[in-house]
Design a protein around this motif. Structure first.
Motif, PDB file in Angstrom:
ATOM      1  N   GLU A 457       0.639  -1.039  -0.100  1.00 28.45           N
ATOM      2  CA  GLU A 457      -0.048   0.200   0.083  1.00 28.45           C
ATOM      3  C   GLU A 457       0.731   1.296  -0.131  1.00 28.45           C
ATOM      4  OE1 GLU A 457      -3.154   0.218   2.929  1.00 28.45           O
ATOM      5  OE2 GLU A 457      -3.432  -1.460   2.909  1.00 28.45           O
ATOM      6  N   PHE A 458       0.431   2.569  -1.090  1.00 25.93           N
ATOM      7  CA  PHE A 458       1.612   3.495  -1.212  1.00 25.93           C
ATOM      8  C   PHE A 458       0.314   4.118   0.163  1.00 25.93           C
ATOM      9  CE2 PHE A 458       2.690   0.973  -4.567  1.00 25.93           C
ATOM     10  CZ  PHE A 458       3.831   0.744  -4.577  1.00 25.93           C
ATOM     11  N   VAL A 459       1.541   5.292   0.333  1.00 26.85           N
ATOM     12  CA  VAL A 459       0.713   6.686   1.034  1.00 26.85           C
ATOM     13  C   VAL A 459       1.526   7.682   1.044  1.00 26.85           C
ATOM     14  CG1 VAL A 459       0.163   7.275   3.563  1.00 26.85           C
ATOM     15  CG2 VAL A 459       0.078   5.106   3.420  1.00 26.85           C
ATOM     16  N   LEU A 460       1.081   8.556   0.132  1.00 25.66           N
ATOM     17  CA  LEU A 460       1.284   9.872   0.058  1.00 25.66           C
ATOM     18  C   LEU A 460       1.146  11.162   0.525  1.00 25.66           C
ATOM     19  CD1 LEU A 460       0.798   9.801  -3.889  1.00 25.66           C
ATOM     20  CD2 LEU A 460       2.654   8.615  -2.412  1.00 25.66           C
ATOM     21  N   SER A 461       2.154  11.913   1.271  1.00 23.31           N
ATOM     22  CA  SER A 461       1.607  12.646   2.241  1.00 23.31           C
ATOM     23  C   SER A 461       1.779  14.226   1.119  1.00 23.31           C
ATOM     24  CB  SER A 461       2.790  13.498   2.651  1.00 23.31           C
ATOM     25  OG  SER A 461       4.509  13.370   1.957  1.00 23.31           O
ATOM     26  N   ALA A 462       1.928  13.822  -0.051  1.00 23.67           N
ATOM     27  CA  ALA A 462       1.619  15.610  -1.220  1.00 23.67           C
ATOM     28  C   ALA A 462       1.283  14.870  -2.169  1.00 23.67           C
ATOM     29  CB  ALA A 462       2.659  15.972  -1.195  1.00 23.67           C
ATOM     30  N   GLU A 466      -4.753  13.491  -8.328  1.00 20.55           N
ATOM     31  CA  GLU A 466      -5.470  12.462  -9.681  1.00 20.55           C
ATOM     32  C   GLU A 466      -4.857  11.734  -8.001  1.00 20.55           C
ATOM     33  OE1 GLU A 466      -2.850  13.540 -12.383  1.00 20.55           O
ATOM     34  OE2 GLU A 466      -4.031  14.829 -12.081  1.00 20.55           O
ATOM     35  N   TRP A 467      -4.485  11.284  -7.620  1.00 17.48           N
ATOM     36  CA  TRP A 467      -4.172  10.163  -6.697  1.00 17.48           C
ATOM     37  C   TRP A 467      -5.342   9.970  -6.174  1.00 17.48           C
ATOM     38  CZ3 TRP A 467      -0.421   6.637  -5.549  1.00 17.48           C
ATOM     39  CH2 TRP A 467      -0.653   5.842  -4.923  1.00 17.48           C
ATOM     40  N   ASN A 468      -5.770   8.680  -6.269  1.00 16.69           N
ATOM     41  CA  ASN A 468      -7.714   8.362  -4.957  1.00 16.69           C
ATOM     42  C   ASN A 468      -6.508   6.994  -4.287  1.00 16.69           C
ATOM     43  OD1 ASN A 468      -6.624   5.977  -7.174  1.00 16.69           O
ATOM     44  ND2 ASN A 468      -8.368   6.943  -8.640  1.00 16.69           N
ATOM     45  N   GLY A 469      -5.450   6.788  -3.500  1.00 19.72           N
ATOM     46  CA  GLY A 469      -4.965   5.788  -2.495  1.00 19.72           C
ATOM     47  C   GLY A 469      -5.153   6.704  -1.607  1.00 19.72           C
ATOM     48  N   LYS A 470      -3.724   6.216  -0.592  1.00 18.54           N
ATOM     49  CA  LYS A 470      -4.266   6.500   0.914  1.00 18.54           C
ATOM     50  C   LYS A 470      -3.516   7.627   0.854  1.00 18.54           C
ATOM     51  CE  LYS A 470      -4.823   2.658   4.023  1.00 18.54           C
ATOM     52  NZ  LYS A 470      -5.483   1.745   2.938  1.00 18.54           N
ATOM     53  N   GLN A 471      -3.495   8.780   1.622  1.00 17.51           N
ATOM     54  CA  GLN A 471      -3.204  10.232   1.854  1.00 17.51           C
ATOM     55  C   GLN A 471      -2.334  10.114   3.427  1.00 17.51           C
ATOM     56  OE1 GLN A 471      -4.537  13.355   0.307  1.00 17.51           O
ATOM     57  NE2 GLN A 471      -5.634  12.993  -1.701  1.00 17.51           N
ATOM     58  N   GLY A 472      -1.619  11.046   4.139  1.00 18.70           N
ATOM     59  CA  GLY A 472      -0.853  10.774   4.977  1.00 18.70           C
ATOM     60  C   GLY A 472       0.354  11.138   5.390  1.00 18.70           C
ATOM     61  N   HIS A 473       0.292  11.264   6.850  1.00 16.77           N
ATOM     62  CA  HIS A 473       1.765  11.011   7.502  1.00 16.77           C
ATOM     63  C   HIS A 473       0.818   9.394   8.288  1.00 16.77           C
ATOM     64  CE1 HIS A 473       3.029  14.973   7.480  1.00 16.77           C
ATOM     65  NE2 HIS A 473       3.836  14.042   6.223  1.00 16.77           N
ATOM     66  N   ILE A 474       2.305   9.437   8.745  1.00 21.22           N
ATOM     67  CA  ILE A 474       1.697   7.587   9.393  1.00 21.22           C
ATOM     68  C   ILE A 474       0.739   7.994  11.128  1.00 21.22           C
ATOM     69  CG2 ILE A 474       3.783   8.212  10.972  1.00 21.22           C
ATOM     70  CD1 ILE A 474       4.420   4.752  10.967  1.00 21.22           C
ATOM     71  N   SER A 475      -0.037   7.945  11.271  1.00 22.77           N
ATOM     72  CA  SER A 475      -2.057   7.893  11.762  1.00 22.77           C
ATOM     73  C   SER A 475      -1.880   6.176  12.536  1.00 22.77           C
ATOM     74  CB  SER A 475      -2.347   8.227  11.267  1.00 22.77           C
ATOM     75  OG  SER A 475      -3.038   7.575  10.515  1.00 22.77           O
ATOM     76  N   PRO A 476      -2.568   6.498  13.866  1.00 24.39           N
ATOM     77  CA  PRO A 476      -3.216   5.360  14.471  1.00 24.39           C
ATOM     78  C   PRO A 476      -4.378   4.468  13.551  1.00 24.39           C
ATOM     79  CG  PRO A 476      -3.155   7.269  16.252  1.00 24.39           C
ATOM     80  CD  PRO A 476      -2.179   7.580  14.962  1.00 24.39           C
ATOM     81  N   GLY A 477      -4.638   5.724  12.858  1.00 23.04           N
ATOM     82  CA  GLY A 477      -6.261   4.711  11.796  1.00 23.04           C
ATOM     83  C   GLY A 477      -5.139   4.297  11.000  1.00 23.04           C
ATOM     84  N   LEU A 478      -4.277   4.783  10.097  1.00 23.93           N
ATOM     85  CA  LEU A 478      -3.706   3.909   9.396  1.00 23.93           C
ATOM     86  C   LEU A 478      -3.751   2.405   9.552  1.00 23.93           C
ATOM     87  CD1 LEU A 478      -1.656   6.553   7.075  1.00 23.93           C
ATOM     88  CD2 LEU A 478      -3.320   4.977   6.518  1.00 23.93           C
ATOM     89  N   LEU A 479      -2.189   3.095  10.813  1.00 23.36           N
ATOM     90  CA  LEU A 479      -1.790   1.424  11.288  1.00 23.36           C
ATOM     91  C   LEU A 479      -2.572   0.511  11.274  1.00 23.36           C
ATOM     92  CD1 LEU A 479       1.316   2.592  13.115  1.00 23.36           C
ATOM     93  CD2 LEU A 479       1.403   1.933  10.964  1.00 23.36           C
ATOM     94  N   LEU A 509       2.840   5.060  18.375  1.00 26.61           N
ATOM     95  CA  LEU A 509       1.525   4.123  17.887  1.00 26.61           C
ATOM     96  C   LEU A 509       1.460   2.414  17.523  1.00 26.61           C
ATOM     97  CD1 LEU A 509       1.282   6.177  14.737  1.00 26.61           C
ATOM     98  CD2 LEU A 509      -0.193   6.728  17.072  1.00 26.61           C
ATOM     99  N   LEU A 510       3.188   2.042  17.355  1.00 30.69           N
ATOM    100  CA  LEU A 510       2.944   1.046  17.691  1.00 30.69           C
ATOM    101  C   LEU A 510       2.494   0.156  18.652  1.00 30.69           C
ATOM    102  CD1 LEU A 510       5.586  -0.502  14.977  1.00 30.69           C
ATOM    103  CD2 LEU A 510       2.816  -1.319  14.793  1.00 30.69           C
ATOM    104  N   GLN A 511       3.518   0.921  19.950  1.00 29.15           N
ATOM    105  CA  GLN A 511       3.441   0.403  21.215  1.00 29.15           C
ATOM    106  C   GLN A 511       1.846   0.811  22.034  1.00 29.15           C
ATOM    107  OE1 GLN A 511       6.380   2.453  23.401  1.00 29.15           O
ATOM    108  NE2 GLN A 511       7.874   0.755  22.730  1.00 29.15           N
ATOM    109  N   ASP A 512       1.002   1.765  21.513  1.00 30.39           N
ATOM    110  CA  ASP A 512       0.123   2.277  21.808  1.00 30.39           C
ATOM    111  C   ASP A 512      -1.380   1.254  21.369  1.00 30.39           C
ATOM    112  OD1 ASP A 512       0.821   4.110  22.931  1.00 30.39           O
ATOM    113  OD2 ASP A 512      -0.014   5.681  21.361  1.00 30.39           O
TER     114      ASP A 512
END
Ligand code: FAD
Ligand code: NAP
Length: 525
Positions: A457-462, A466-479, A509-512
């Protein structure tokens, strides 16, 4: 009295807590913004300017502990590293970890602090114009290797061998040798079962022969000035079930050798790995290919007189001399398995591949990028604390990578998919700024198509619109969505690598999410 210049120091995997990590560093993410004109390149220029940086007009002095203690302010700051004293005041504003971090060692012996942080930083080269002199009281010197038996003809008597080996280390390894008309075979008995071809590093340069065998956290060193000439290439064989290593050297002339040679530094000693300097050998640039707009795949060839295989999850240091100063930076070799459809498979281990991002404003990577095919770069012994045993009985492997933090994942991915029978699932979450930054995207997608255990899975911060994949930074939701076990209690390993703040946040986040320390492996600077 002439003071000997310290030996090049360029070893080690940095350890220690976060604050320690910053001291002496030349490249941590916890970098303090430096003033204009205070980059490492500006520092190098200053050291070449001929300016008297010690205030001693080039004189070297012997420094007592009392004297050292007196130089403990920013404007007058002396620090001792490995018995040599440097006036670091002129360097203060150039230290990427900040002045306060450097001041932690002001007027004292900063060796431990330095070793806990960036043992591999080549301070002798960086601070050579700041050398004040040597400590008057000599630090404890390890047992002089000259005390060893001068002539080698096989294994040393047991008493002498155990003399040089440490008591806490693994059971004493030893060596022996024998010969035929054309060959000399050196045998190393490690007395360990988990030895493989990655465990031994062999270099033959001029008449010096050095074999370093990694046994747990120790290095067993054979270092000999050979009595006769040998051919450039040699073979290395490991008999795993008995922990025996055979190095077969080819004689240049078919004469009988009366002795193997004379002992050189650290010969026949078992020393903690952290105390061995990093050995370098010159490797030739064979190819350089664009992978993304700023990342290139470099292929380096080891000399025929070297045996070195970089274990999974480990990195090496590359060394270049930039305007007269040796600069060393860590890089993690990758394998070419993701490219194997496009290329002839590589049949020997003479090549090392690196995916390296070129930073236009960086110090090291633009120089690397300017190298021509056929030019040489020095490559160190491997370092790192990833253990293959972490894969034992593994069922789910999750990889979290950001930018070039993808590099350790390449070999891990290859190994996991081919060598772990218990493996059910491997998932890679790959964070980048834009689509153009994704390294080997189509190869990863092809692999996911070919091997149903693998997902990416690719996650883009910027991203662009046209990008319809995942966006943002590492987060509890994504993980929490990504890290789903294939079975309720499946054995899991999560590997994480990227910019240090990314990795640190990821670990929190992983520890949480209740993953234990044993289930997380982070690659950090
Ligand atoms: P630097 O001079 O360090 O600069 C990098 C960027 O930071 C530039 O944009 C520069 O302008 C900016 N910068 C520099 N100093 C400061 C400062 N004080 N404040 C603010 N900004 C600053 N990289 C890879 O590409 N591939 C790998 O396989 C790889 N493996 C690694 C393995 C390990 C264990 C570690 C710790 C790092 C690894 N790296 C890898 C990163 C690599 O070691 C270098 O840090 C990287 O190549 C940058 O080097 P440089 O000298 O060109 O850039
Ligand atoms: P990059 O392109 O700058 O960033 C990659 C992604 O990470 C981007 O989406 C970026 O988002 C995100 N990111 C950056 N900082 C973050 C933070 N604080 N929190 C959350 N997300 C963040 O990365 P790069 O230039 O390739 O750098 C890779 C890093 O990996 C380097 O620091 C290198 O030293 C390290 N590395 C370490 C090892 C190792 O073994 N230890 C190996 C290889 C590489 P933004 O768009 O917001 O920046």
């Amino acid at each position: 009295m002439a003071i000997p210049v310290p030996r090049t120091w360029d070893a080690g995997q940095p350890r220690g807590d976060r604050s320690l990590r910053k001291a002496f560093s030349i490249q941590t993410s916890s970098q303090v913004p430096l003033k204009q004109g205070r980059s490492l390149m500006d520092w190098i220029r200053l050291t070449k300017s001929g300016k008297d940086l010690t205030g001693l007009k080039g004189r070297l002095i012997e420094v007592t502990e009392e004297e050292l203690k007196r130089h403990n302010t920013k404007d007058d700051c002396w620090i001792c590293i490995r018995g040599f004293v440097y006036n670091v005041s002129p360097y203060m504003e150039y230290h990427p970890g900040g002045e306060d971090e450097l001041m932690r060692a002001a007027g004292s012996d900063g060796t431990d602090l330095f070793d806990q942080v960036h043992r591999w930083v080549n301070y002798e080269s960086m601070l050579k114009e700041c050398l004040v002199g040597r400590m008057a009281i000599k630090p404890t010197i390890p047992k002089d290797y000259h005390e060893e038996k001068k002539v080698l003809n096989g294994m040393l008597p047991k008493t002498q061998v155990t003399d040089t080996l440490t008591k806490e280390g693994p059971g004493s390894p030893s060596y022996d040798w024998f010969q035929t008309d054309s060959l000399v075979t050196l045998v190393i008995y490690t007395k360990q079962k988990d030895i493989n071809l990655d465990s031994v590093i062999v270099d033959h340069q001029d008449d010096s022969f050095r074999a370093e065998t990694i046994i747990k956290d120790y290095s067993y060193i054979i270092h000999i000035g050979l009595s006769h000439e040998i051919q450039e290439d040699f073979s290395v064989r490991v008999i795993e079930n008995v922990g025996k290593i055979e190095i077969v050297l080819k004689k240049k002339e078919n004469t009988s050798w009366k002795r193997l040679g004379h002992p050189l530094e650290n010969h026949n000693s078992l020393i903690p790995k952290k105390d061995t300097g990093l050995n370098y050998r010159k490797c030739q640039l064979i190819s350089k290919e664009c992978v993304t707009h700023d990342t290139k795949l470099f292929c380096l060839m080891l000399p025929p007189s070297t045996h070195l295989q970089v274990p999974i999850g480990q990195h090496v240091y590359l060394k270049l001399t930039i305007t007269g100063t040796e600069i060393v930076k860590p890089y993690t070799p990758v394998s070419d398995f993701l490219l194997s459809e496009l290329k002839e498979p590589v049949l020997n281990n003479k090549y090392i591949y690196f995916l390296i991002k070129i930073y236009a404003a960086g110090l090291f990577t633009p120089e690397l990028d300017h190298l021509q095919i056929g030019d040489f770069v020095s490559v160190s012994n491997p370092e790192g604390n990833f253990k293959i045993s972490q894969f034992q009985e593994l069922e789910d492997l999750f990889l979290l990578a950001a930018g070039t933090g993808f590099t350790p994942m390449v070999k891990i991915l290859n190994y996991a998919l081919t060598n772990i029978p218990s493996l059910r699932k491997v998932k890679l979450m790959f964070f980048n700024k834009t689509e153009d930054d994704i390294i080997w995207r189509s190869q990863l997608e092809k692999l996911a198509f070919k091997d149903k255990r693998f997902q990416v899975e690719f996650v883009l911060s910027a991203p662009t619109s046209e990008w319809n994949g995942k966006q943002g930074h590492i987060s509890p939701g994504l993980l929490s969505e990504f890290l789903k076990r294939s079975l309720d209690r499946s054995k899991v390993l999560i590997c994480i690598c990227g910019p240090t703040p990314f990795t640190e946040q990821g670990i929190r986040l992983l520890q949480d999410l209740n993953f234990s320390k044993d289930e997380i492996h982070s690659f950090t600077a």
